[in-house]
Design a protein around this motif. Structure first.
Motif, PDB file in Angstrom:
ATOM      1  N   ALA A 320    -104.708 -89.722  26.917  1.00 61.85           N
ATOM      2  CA  ALA A 320    -105.086 -88.774  25.866  1.00 61.85           C
ATOM      3  C   ALA A 320    -104.338 -87.454  25.965  1.00 61.85           C
ATOM      4  O   ALA A 320    -104.359 -86.668  25.011  1.00 61.85           O
ATOM      5  N   SER A 321    -103.657 -87.211  27.062  1.00 56.03           N
ATOM      6  CA  SER A 321    -102.927 -85.946  27.207  1.00 56.03           C
ATOM      7  C   SER A 321    -101.505 -86.036  26.670  1.00 56.03           C
ATOM      8  O   SER A 321    -100.806 -85.023  26.621  1.00 56.03           O
ATOM      9  N   ARG A 322    -101.066 -87.218  26.231  1.00 54.50           N
ATOM     10  CA  ARG A 322     -99.679 -87.359  25.780  1.00 54.50           C
ATOM     11  C   ARG A 322     -99.488 -86.754  24.385  1.00 54.50           C
ATOM     12  O   ARG A 322    -100.444 -86.553  23.623  1.00 54.50           O
ATOM     13  N   ASP A 323     -98.236 -86.478  24.049  1.00 52.92           N
ATOM     14  CA  ASP A 323     -97.878 -85.994  22.724  1.00 52.92           C
ATOM     15  C   ASP A 323     -97.795 -87.194  21.784  1.00 52.92           C
ATOM     16  O   ASP A 323     -96.967 -88.080  21.971  1.00 52.92           O
ATOM     17  N   THR A 324     -98.665 -87.230  20.775  1.00 61.29           N
ATOM     18  CA  THR A 324     -98.705 -88.367  19.851  1.00 61.29           C
ATOM     19  C   THR A 324     -98.090 -88.042  18.488  1.00 61.29           C
ATOM     20  O   THR A 324     -98.269 -88.798  17.531  1.00 61.29           O
ATOM     21  N   GLN A 325     -97.372 -86.937  18.384  1.00 58.96           N
ATOM     22  CA  GLN A 325     -96.875 -86.511  17.076  1.00 58.96           C
ATOM     23  C   GLN A 325     -95.973 -87.538  16.412  1.00 58.96           C
ATOM     24  O   GLN A 325     -95.900 -87.603  15.175  1.00 58.96           O
ATOM     25  N   LYS A 326     -95.286 -88.355  17.188  1.00 59.04           N
ATOM     26  CA  LYS A 326     -94.376 -89.344  16.618  1.00 59.04           C
ATOM     27  C   LYS A 326     -95.076 -90.647  16.222  1.00 59.04           C
ATOM     28  O   LYS A 326     -94.441 -91.525  15.634  1.00 59.04           O
ATOM     29  N   SER A 327     -96.329 -90.775  16.536  1.00 60.85           N
ATOM     30  CA  SER A 327     -97.033 -92.010  16.178  1.00 60.85           C
ATOM     31  C   SER A 327     -97.361 -92.012  14.684  1.00 60.85           C
ATOM     32  O   SER A 327     -97.438 -90.956  14.053  1.00 60.85           O
ATOM     33  N   ILE A 328     -97.528 -93.204  14.115  1.00 63.58           N
ATOM     34  CA  ILE A 328     -97.768 -93.318  12.667  1.00 63.58           C
ATOM     35  C   ILE A 328     -98.955 -94.256  12.388  1.00 63.58           C
ATOM     36  O   ILE A 328     -98.816 -95.240  11.664  1.00 63.58           O
ATOM     37  N   PRO A 329    -100.133 -93.947  12.935  1.00 57.42           N
ATOM     38  CA  PRO A 329    -101.277 -94.839  12.707  1.00 57.42           C
ATOM     39  C   PRO A 329    -101.758 -94.860  11.267  1.00 57.42           C
ATOM     40  O   PRO A 329    -102.405 -95.817  10.841  1.00 57.42           O
ATOM     41  N   PHE A 330    -101.451 -93.799  10.503  1.00 56.79           N
ATOM     42  CA  PHE A 330    -101.858 -93.729   9.097  1.00 56.79           C
ATOM     43  C   PHE A 330    -100.691 -93.953   8.145  1.00 56.79           C
ATOM     44  O   PHE A 330    -100.794 -93.684   6.950  1.00 56.79           O
ATOM     45  N   GLY A 331     -99.573 -94.455   8.658  1.00 63.55           N
ATOM     46  CA  GLY A 331     -98.413 -94.681   7.835  1.00 63.55           C
ATOM     47  C   GLY A 331     -97.588 -93.415   7.680  1.00 63.55           C
ATOM     48  O   GLY A 331     -97.794 -92.412   8.359  1.00 63.55           O
ATOM     49  N   ALA A 332     -96.608 -93.480   6.765  1.00 61.91           N
ATOM     50  CA  ALA A 332     -95.711 -92.353   6.534  1.00 61.91           C
ATOM     51  C   ALA A 332     -95.304 -92.344   5.064  1.00 61.91           C
ATOM     52  O   ALA A 332     -95.415 -93.349   4.372  1.00 61.91           O
ATOM     53  N   GLY A 333     -94.826 -91.205   4.610  1.00 62.69           N
ATOM     54  CA  GLY A 333     -94.317 -91.144   3.250  1.00 62.69           C
ATOM     55  C   GLY A 333     -95.413 -91.092   2.206  1.00 62.69           C
ATOM     56  O   GLY A 333     -96.560 -90.706   2.492  1.00 62.69           O
ATOM     57  N   PRO A 334     -95.110 -91.510   0.978  1.00 63.54           N
ATOM     58  CA  PRO A 334     -96.058 -91.353  -0.141  1.00 63.54           C
ATOM     59  C   PRO A 334     -97.340 -92.157   0.024  1.00 63.54           C
ATOM     60  O   PRO A 334     -98.345 -91.840  -0.609  1.00 63.54           O
ATOM     61  N   HIS A 335     -97.320 -93.188   0.882  1.00 65.27           N
ATOM     62  CA  HIS A 335     -98.511 -94.014   1.050  1.00 65.27           C
ATOM     63  C   HIS A 335     -99.300 -93.659   2.309  1.00 65.27           C
ATOM     64  O   HIS A 335    -100.126 -94.455   2.771  1.00 65.27           O
ATOM     65  N   PHE A 336     -99.059 -92.461   2.843  1.00 62.58           N
ATOM     66  CA  PHE A 336     -99.864 -91.984   3.968  1.00 62.58           C
ATOM     67  C   PHE A 336    -101.337 -92.084   3.592  1.00 62.58           C
ATOM     68  O   PHE A 336    -101.747 -91.727   2.481  1.00 62.58           O
ATOM     69  N   CYS A 337    -102.148 -92.573   4.504  1.00 63.87           N
ATOM     70  CA  CYS A 337    -103.551 -92.885   4.220  1.00 63.87           C
ATOM     71  C   CYS A 337    -104.298 -91.684   3.624  1.00 63.87           C
ATOM     72  O   CYS A 337    -104.404 -90.634   4.262  1.00 63.87           O
ATOM     73  N   ALA A 338    -104.840 -91.860   2.434  1.00 57.67           N
ATOM     74  CA  ALA A 338    -105.559 -90.779   1.758  1.00 57.67           C
ATOM     75  C   ALA A 338    -106.851 -90.421   2.482  1.00 57.67           C
ATOM     76  O   ALA A 338    -107.348 -89.303   2.350  1.00 57.67           O
ATOM     77  N   GLY A 339    -107.412 -91.360   3.233  1.00 61.92           N
ATOM     78  CA  GLY A 339    -108.676 -91.118   3.916  1.00 61.92           C
ATOM     79  C   GLY A 339    -108.531 -90.630   5.342  1.00 61.92           C
ATOM     80  O   GLY A 339    -109.515 -90.632   6.098  1.00 61.92           O
ATOM     81  N   ALA A 340    -107.336 -90.175   5.735  1.00 66.42           N
ATOM     82  CA  ALA A 340    -107.107 -89.773   7.122  1.00 66.42           C
ATOM     83  C   ALA A 340    -108.033 -88.644   7.560  1.00 66.42           C
ATOM     84  O   ALA A 340    -108.563 -88.654   8.673  1.00 66.42           O
ATOM     85  N   ALA A 341    -108.238 -87.654   6.703  1.00 64.98           N
ATOM     86  CA  ALA A 341    -109.095 -86.521   7.076  1.00 64.98           C
ATOM     87  C   ALA A 341    -110.521 -86.976   7.313  1.00 64.98           C
ATOM     88  O   ALA A 341    -111.189 -86.521   8.259  1.00 64.98           O
ATOM     89  N   ALA A 342    -111.015 -87.879   6.472  1.00 67.87           N
ATOM     90  CA  ALA A 342    -112.376 -88.386   6.641  1.00 67.87           C
ATOM     91  C   ALA A 342    -112.498 -89.179   7.935  1.00 67.87           C
ATOM     92  O   ALA A 342    -113.492 -89.067   8.663  1.00 67.87           O
ATOM     93  N   SER A 343    -111.490 -89.985   8.235  1.00 68.13           N
ATOM     94  CA  SER A 343    -111.520 -90.783   9.455  1.00 68.13           C
ATOM     95  C   SER A 343    -111.511 -89.898  10.693  1.00 68.13           C
ATOM     96  O   SER A 343    -112.286 -90.103  11.627  1.00 68.13           O
ATOM     97  N   ARG A 344    -110.639 -88.900  10.689  1.00 72.41           N
ATOM     98  CA  ARG A 344    -110.567 -87.999  11.843  1.00 72.41           C
ATOM     99  C   ARG A 344    -111.889 -87.272  12.052  1.00 72.41           C
ATOM    100  O   ARG A 344    -112.363 -87.123  13.181  1.00 72.41           O
ATOM    101  N   ALA A 345    -112.498 -86.816  10.967  1.00 71.42           N
ATOM    102  CA  ALA A 345    -113.766 -86.100  11.096  1.00 71.42           C
ATOM    103  C   ALA A 345    -114.874 -87.031  11.568  1.00 71.42           C
ATOM    104  O   ALA A 345    -115.665 -86.678  12.463  1.00 71.42           O
ATOM    105  N   MET A 346    -114.954 -88.210  10.944  1.00 73.84           N
ATOM    106  CA  MET A 346    -116.024 -89.138  11.296  1.00 73.84           C
ATOM    107  C   MET A 346    -115.969 -89.534  12.769  1.00 73.84           C
ATOM    108  O   MET A 346    -116.987 -89.568  13.461  1.00 73.84           O
TER     109      MET A 346
END
Length: 389
Positions: A320-346
């Motif tokens: 959990a201490s690693r830098d995850t900025q390069k990971s793409i669990p929610f995709g990239a570009g125009p189809h980036f997951c619209a529900g990402a904020a809700a998922s992170r909060a939940m």
């Protein structure tokens, strides 16, 4: 067919653990055709990050794709202006502001009620008794389908997930998907007069008020349920499992070296709840030494990208201490997951801190092993635990 080299898999072994095969592909054939899946897989992070944005070639519009056939054409299966126009009408219900002002408090209320009922039991399966109902109750609120049982929300989500990844063409899987979509349509029909009479911040109400055609509303509600139930469910259970099975990471959390948000982001890198996104080749193209022909099926393997050795040191390790900025669990570009904020909060702001705050002495129940499965969608299938009642 593309000129990509062929890579053979054992479908059952790939479902149980795709990571060895994905590592082999990244090393030997980063763009490979897998006959058992009928698709060409992209496995390196930078290739996926680049090509996912090239929608003129790698299109989300898949007229004959399983999602369109079984669930209707939602915004995720559209490109360009058609995608953005629909996303613009959808997004106000799931924006960062909506999550902060409306949904987070409801997530907390749902979590509190579930934990109060769970605590006296002293033991249980945290997939079935915590992650699943919390994700489902939260999704009922967000979609506006509060007339559904949370058990149906989960079952229908799973049936659609199984349906859209049914590349083997199992008729029983397809039939379960049809029953699920029919159930969702009935729930929508039941709630329409309610939200018309009293509009709210739910997806159903927001899209209806914005004038989105009913066919599109139905397709986007189904999209939301298919991904919006399993991803938070699996991430909630998976993060708890990761922490309980990695005491050194729990210690970092308890001493404040890492945050709940870092735990969530690293889990979604390590075990990607959404493991891939399909695309259709729209025109002849060459990339990475591979020539592609129109109408081929492409899988962008997020799960592989997130363990790319070129970007993540010791990528198979949960840290959990690693830098995850390069990971793409929610995709990239125009189809980036619209529900990402809700998922992170939940998950990171509600589910994780609240269970460790309300449930004392939480630990894995060693009498039963934790089982993890899936490659298109992946997560714990069970999470037996014990605690102080």
């Amino acid at each position: 067919m593309s000129t990509a080299p062929h890579y053979e898999i054992d479908p059952q072994a790939f479902w149980a653990d795709p990571y060895p095969d994905l590592a082999n592909m990244r090393r030997d054939a980063p763009i490979a055709y897998v006959p058992q899946l009928g698709a060409t897989l992209f496995t390196r992070r930078d290739d996926i990050f680049t090509c996912e944005k090239n929608v003129e070639v790698f299109s989300s519009d898949q007229p004959g794709g399983l999602m369109n056939v079984l669930m209707g054409q939602n915004m995720m299966r559209k490109d360009g202006e058609a995608h953005m126009a629909e996303r613009k009408l959808y997004f106000p219900a799931v924006s960062v502001r909506a999550v902060r002002d409306v949904w987070k408090a409801q997530f907390q209320d749902h979590a509190r009620a579930i934990l109060e009922a769970l605590r006296p039991q002293g033991r249980g399966d945290l997939v079935e008794h915590y992650a699943m109902p919390l994700s489902a109750q939260s999704l009922k609120s967000m979609t506006g389908l509060v007339n559904m049982r949370f058990e149906d929300m989960d079952a229908w989500s799973q049936a659609m997930i199984d349906g859209v990844s049914n590349y083997a063409g199992d008729p029983a899987v397809e039939e379960r998907c049809h029953r699920a979509t029919a159930g969702i349509d009935a729930a929508i029909d039941d709630m329409l007069p309610v939200v018309r009479a009293k509009p709210d911040r739910s997806l159903l109400s927001v899209m209806l008020e914005a004038g989105m055609p009913m066919e599109n509303i139905r397709a986007n509600i189904k999209l939301t349920i298919s991904g919006g139930q399993n991803e938070p469910r699996d991430a909630i259970a998976g993060c708890i499992w990761a922490l309980l099975s990695h005491p050194e990471q729990m210690a970092l959390l308890e001493e404040g070296t890492v945050s709940w948000q870092q735990v969530f982001e690293e889990y979604c890198r390590w075990i990607s709840p959404i493991g891939m996104s399909p695309r259709r080749v729209a025109r002849a193209y060459e990339f990475g030494g591979v020539s592609f022909e129109p109408e081929e099926r492409i899988f962008f393997m997020f799960s592989s990208a997130n363990r790319d050795e070129g970007l993540f040191e010791d990528a198979d390790r949960f840290d959990a201490s690693r830098d995850t900025q390069k990971s793409i669990p929610f995709g990239a570009g125009p189809h980036f997951c619209a529900g990402a904020a809700a998922s992170r909060a939940m998950v990171a702001e509600v589910a994780l801190p609240m269970i460790f705050e309300h449930i004392a002495g939480l630990q894995l129940d060693d009498s039963e092993p934790v089982r993890v499965g899936g490659w298109a969608f992946r997560g714990p299938l069970n999470l037996p635990a014990v605690w102080k009642a």
